[in-house]
Enzyme design. Structure first.
Site, PDB file in Angstrom:
ATOM      1  CG  HIS A 195      -2.050  -0.939   0.999  1.00  0.00           C
ATOM      2  ND1 HIS A 195      -3.286  -0.678   0.468  1.00  0.00           N
ATOM      3  CD2 HIS A 195      -2.216  -2.185   1.376  1.00  0.00           C
ATOM      4  CE1 HIS A 195      -4.006  -1.650   0.293  1.00  0.00           C
ATOM      5  NE2 HIS A 195      -3.432  -2.575   0.887  1.00  0.00           N
ATOM      6  CB  THR A 196       4.472   1.833  -0.108  1.00  0.00           C
ATOM      7  OG1 THR A 196       4.810   0.717  -0.909  1.00  0.00           O
ATOM      8  CG2 THR A 196       4.613   1.601   1.349  1.00  0.00           C
ATOM      9  N   GLY A 254      -8.411 -13.333  -8.061  1.00  0.00           N
ATOM     10  CA  GLY A 254      -8.752 -12.799  -6.508  1.00  0.00           C
ATOM     11  C   GLY A 254      -7.797 -13.393  -5.569  1.00  0.00           C
ATOM     12  CB  SER A 274      -5.070 -12.752 -11.988  1.00  0.00           C
ATOM     13  OG  SER A 274      -6.268 -12.115 -11.641  1.00  0.00           O
ATOM     14  CD  GLU A 290      -6.807  -2.747 -12.096  1.00  0.00           C
ATOM     15  OE1 GLU A 290      -7.746  -2.460 -11.168  1.00  0.00           O
ATOM     16  OE2 GLU A 290      -6.414  -3.783 -12.464  1.00  0.00           O
ATOM     17  CG  ASP A 346      -0.894  -4.988  -8.387  1.00  0.00           C
ATOM     18  OD1 ASP A 346      -0.179  -5.169  -7.752  1.00  0.00           O
ATOM     19  OD2 ASP A 346      -1.981  -4.911  -8.339  1.00  0.00           O
ATOM     20  CE1 TYR A 351      -5.329  -1.453  -2.984  1.00  0.00           C
ATOM     21  CE2 TYR A 351      -6.339   0.030  -4.204  1.00  0.00           C
ATOM     22  CZ  TYR A 351      -5.256  -0.552  -3.804  1.00  0.00           C
ATOM     23  OH  TYR A 351      -4.058  -0.156  -4.487  1.00  0.00           O
TER      24      TYR A 351
HETATM   25  C1  GLA Z   1      -3.112  -3.905  -5.077  1.00  0.00           C
HETATM   26  C2  GLA Z   1      -2.808  -2.734  -5.940  1.00  0.00           C
HETATM   27  C3  GLA Z   1      -1.430  -2.242  -5.617  1.00  0.00           C
HETATM   28  C4  GLA Z   1      -0.983  -1.972  -4.486  1.00  0.00           C
HETATM   29  C5  GLA Z   1      -1.326  -3.311  -3.555  1.00  0.00           C
HETATM   30  C6  GLA Z   1      -0.708  -3.067  -2.173  1.00  0.00           C
HETATM   31  O1  GLA Z   1      -2.398  -4.990  -5.399  1.00  0.00           O
HETATM   32  O2  GLA Z   1      -3.474  -3.002  -7.328  1.00  0.00           O
HETATM   33  O3  GLA Z   1      -1.623  -1.037  -6.470  1.00  0.00           O
HETATM   34  O4  GLA Z   1      -1.634  -0.807  -3.920  1.00  0.00           O
HETATM   35  O5  GLA Z   1      -2.746  -3.771  -3.737  1.00  0.00           O
HETATM   36  O6  GLA Z   1       0.306  -3.034  -1.981  1.00  0.00           O
END
Ligand code: GLA
Length: 386
Positions: A36-37, A123, A128, A161, A173, A223
């Protein structure tokens, strides 16, 4: 031959009476540390893995029709390149969003057929969706000869996204799936997008993922609340420090000083991000010294923060982590990715990893009645033509 190549060839012949012209392989990702950084402009240490999607493409330039087949979903979608909009099929939207991003860049689409399949659990927190976006974008780029560089592929995935699917995720990701390199993790600075490869060897230990089988969908999991809450924490800090625009720029002293002018929830969110950024650097230092015990300790600390400060874990993930605590062969474990389900990342001694993993999975099943899955992964190359 890639395991999925033959399957895709057969389906091309069956569905379209043709052969695919080229294939694109797109991996899932792990994140060693730095959760989450990304949307807080901090640091992360991800890598691409040996679970992937494979796309077979065949251009059809004289047609304005495109046909998509998702073998794992046993579903297909047909559309017109002149009318790209969100559909009622969730899986197709990941690809339609990518096509929209090409269109927004003024790149002219053309008709084509595409069939894909893979082994990244949906999930499972292994991205994915990013593999779908970036693999498909690479395929369109190849077909249309648009010569996009890797960062452009990453941005197209993130735009999909953020703008098409409504998930306010960062670049972690898509970056990992696109830039991955065999046996290398990547120390990524999400502020200036600089990164360096870090040798990811674990000596006598190995990485094992355990899938809790609790599924999340980031568009409605909670999220999206986290980027919002972090922005609110910054807004509170800005009352005293108007020049601070991200949690990346907040020092521990500044946060301590501002604790009284923000809610406890906002303080915990900010505190987690500051700690998690520090953990990325500590992890890299320990890596350099082959200090695997410290790596394990940092994983547990990260899970504690994700569980109690950032509130993105869930009882099943906590159980999987807790079940490792009495196992001497496990150095560390934590939930991985966005949270609210998906996999835990475990660092386990190679000599005992199979038996330990089986024991954890058995107890997990007894307590939850959900059958977990384990993946003994390796670190592999990012998106590319086969
Ligand atoms: C998901 C989001 C990423 C990131 C992670 C947490 O995978 O798609 O952008 O924020 O959570 O590190």
């Amino acid at each position: 031959m890639d395991t999925f190549e033959e399957t895709i060839r057969l389906h091309f012949q069956k569905n379209f009476e043709k052969e695919p012209q080229f294939f694109v392989k797109a991996p899932g990702r792990i994140n060693l540390i730095g959760e989450h950084t990304d949307y807080n402009l901090g640091f992360a240490l991800p890598a691409a893995i040996d679970m992937h999607l494979l796309f077979g493409f065949r251009p059809n330039p004289i047609s304005s029709t495109f046909r998509l087949v998702a073998l794992d979903m046993e579903d297909d979608f047909q559309g017109n390149i002149n009318q790209i909009e969100k559909s009622h099929k969730n899986w197709a939207n990941y690809l339609l969003g990518v096509m929209k991003s090409f269109e927004n860049r003024g790149i002219r689409l053309q008709g084509f057929d595409c069939i894909f399949c893979g082994n990244i659990p949906v999930g499972g927190g292994l991205s994915s969706s990013a593999a779908m976006e970036c693999g498909f974008a690479k395929g369109l780029d190849q077909m249309l000869q648009s010569k996009l560089d890797k960062w452009e592929i990453v941005r197209i995935g993130q735009e999909t996204e953020n703008n098409f699917l409504g998930v306010q995720s960062g670049i972690l990701d898509q970056f990992s799936s696109t830039f991955g390199l065999v046996n290398q993790a990547m120390l990524l600075d999400c502020q200036d997008k600089n990164f360096e490869y870090v040798n990811a060897q674990f000596g006598d230990y190995e990485l094992v993922l355990i899938n809790s089988k609790v599924k999340h969908n980031h568009s409605d999991s909670g999220y999206n609340d986290r980027p919002k809450e972090c922005q609110e924490a910054i807004a509170a800090i800005q009352k005293r420090y108007p020049n601070i625009h991200s949690l990346r720029a907040v020092s521990q002293n500044v946060l301590a000083e501002c604790e009284t002018i923000m809610s406890n929830k906002h303080f915990r969110r900010a505190q987690f991000i500051l700690h998690e950024n520090a953990r990325v650097h500590a992890f890299c230092e320990a890596f350099q010294k082959n200090d695997f015990f410290s790596l394990g300790r940092i994983l547990y600390q990260s899970h504690f923060g994700l569980q109690y400060f950032y509130d993105v874990s869930c009882t099943e993930l906590d159980l999987l982590v807790d079940l490792t605590r009495n196992e001497n062969a496990v150095l560390g474990a934590r939930m991985m990715g966005g949270g609210f389900g998906g996999c835990t990342l475990n660092l386990i001694h190679k000599d005992h990893s199979k038996e330990v993993t089986e024991r954890i999975m058995k107890t997990y099943y007894q307590q939850t009645k959900v059958s977990p899955e384990a993946y003994f992964i390796s670190i592999e190359n990012g998106v590319g033509l086969l």
